[in-house]
Design a protein around this motif. Structure first.
Motif, PDB file in Angstrom:
ATOM      1  N   PRO A  78       4.164   3.789  -7.203  1.00  0.00           N
ATOM      2  CA  PRO A  78       3.288   2.713  -7.651  1.00  0.00           C
ATOM      3  C   PRO A  78       3.717   2.177  -9.007  1.00  0.00           C
ATOM      4  O   PRO A  78       4.207   2.931  -9.858  1.00  0.00           O
ATOM      5  CB  PRO A  78       1.915   3.387  -7.735  1.00  0.00           C
ATOM      6  CG  PRO A  78       2.019   4.564  -6.836  1.00  0.00           C
ATOM      7  CD  PRO A  78       3.432   5.027  -6.951  1.00  0.00           C
TER       8      PRO A  78
ATOM      9  N   GLN B  99       0.839  -1.181   0.000  1.00  0.00           N
ATOM     10  CA  GLN B  99       0.000   0.000   0.000  1.00  0.00           C
ATOM     11  C   GLN B  99       0.885   1.247   0.000  1.00  0.00           C
ATOM     12  O   GLN B  99       1.698   1.433   0.894  1.00  0.00           O
ATOM     13  CB  GLN B  99      -0.915   0.008   1.239  1.00  0.00           C
ATOM     14  CG  GLN B  99      -1.867   1.183   1.316  1.00  0.00           C
ATOM     15  CD  GLN B  99      -3.049   1.012   0.396  1.00  0.00           C
ATOM     16  OE1 GLN B  99      -3.158  -0.006  -0.318  1.00  0.00           O
ATOM     17  NE2 GLN B  99      -3.923   1.997   0.358  1.00  0.00           N
ATOM     18  N   VAL B 100       0.706   2.079  -1.011  1.00  0.00           N
ATOM     19  CA  VAL B 100       1.492   3.297  -1.106  1.00  0.00           C
ATOM     20  C   VAL B 100       0.997   4.310  -0.078  1.00  0.00           C
ATOM     21  O   VAL B 100      -0.210   4.529   0.056  1.00  0.00           O
ATOM     22  CB  VAL B 100       1.382   3.896  -2.523  1.00  0.00           C
ATOM     23  CG1 VAL B 100       2.132   5.219  -2.600  1.00  0.00           C
ATOM     24  CG2 VAL B 100       1.912   2.912  -3.551  1.00  0.00           C
TER      25      VAL B 100
ATOM     26  N   TYR C   5      -4.004   6.923  -4.899  1.00  0.00           N
ATOM     27  CA  TYR C   5      -3.453   7.051  -3.554  1.00  0.00           C
ATOM     28  C   TYR C   5      -3.406   8.528  -3.177  1.00  0.00           C
ATOM     29  O   TYR C   5      -2.977   9.365  -3.960  1.00  0.00           O
ATOM     30  CB  TYR C   5      -2.048   6.445  -3.477  1.00  0.00           C
ATOM     31  CG  TYR C   5      -2.008   4.988  -3.859  1.00  0.00           C
ATOM     32  CD1 TYR C   5      -1.621   4.599  -5.134  1.00  0.00           C
ATOM     33  CD2 TYR C   5      -2.384   3.998  -2.947  1.00  0.00           C
ATOM     34  CE1 TYR C   5      -1.596   3.265  -5.490  1.00  0.00           C
ATOM     35  CE2 TYR C   5      -2.359   2.664  -3.303  1.00  0.00           C
ATOM     36  CZ  TYR C   5      -1.966   2.303  -4.570  1.00  0.00           C
ATOM     37  OH  TYR C   5      -1.946   0.985  -4.925  1.00  0.00           O
TER      38      TYR C   5
ATOM     39  N   SER D 131       1.692   4.202 -12.448  1.00  0.00           N
ATOM     40  CA  SER D 131       1.437   5.569 -12.021  1.00  0.00           C
ATOM     41  C   SER D 131       2.006   6.526 -13.049  1.00  0.00           C
ATOM     42  O   SER D 131       3.165   6.403 -13.436  1.00  0.00           O
ATOM     43  CB  SER D 131       2.069   5.826 -10.651  1.00  0.00           C
ATOM     44  OG  SER D 131       1.856   7.174 -10.252  1.00  0.00           O
TER      45      SER D 131
END
Length: 121
Positions: free
Chosen positions: A28, A1-2, A110, A31
């Protein structure tokens, strides 16, 4: 999880400057860019600026062009927002985000927790 962590917000007088930072725990896999958005009380979240991970292309909302500058340090997975000539209407919670979009918040996956910027007149 970023995870994204913003810093640098605060209270400043009109005409002053602030520099926001956003550190990502990792980039990510999928991204395109990192962006800054802001949300004032009673208003929708709006796009401020974005910068692509590759190439460093920059994009700005018309309301901040010429006053704000977005930059990045890919080695540190960090993006910055230098805000000059601040106006009271810049007062908002500022969020950084990363995802596949540029100016639409729906394209960002995110988000950071936000940092308050208050500009007094």
């Amino acid at each position: 999880q970023v995870q994204l962590v913003e810093s640098g917000g605060g209270l400043v007088q009109a005409g002053g400057s602030l520099r926001l930072s956003c550190a990502a725990s990792e980039r990510p896999f999928r991204s395109l860019a990192m962006g800054w958005f802001r949300q004032a009380p009673g208003k929708e979240r709006e796009f401020v600026a974005a910068i692509t991970w590759s190439g460093g292309s920059t994009y700005y909302a018309d309301s901040v062009k010429g006053r704000f500058t977005i930059s990045r340090d890919n080695a540190k997975n960090t993006v910055y927002l230098q805000m000059n000539s601040l106006k009271p209407e810049d007062t908002a919670v500022y969020y950084c985000a990363t995802g596949l979009g540029i100016s639409s918040p729906n394209q960002y996956d995110y988000w950071g927790q936000g940092t308050q910027v208050t500009v007094s007149s």
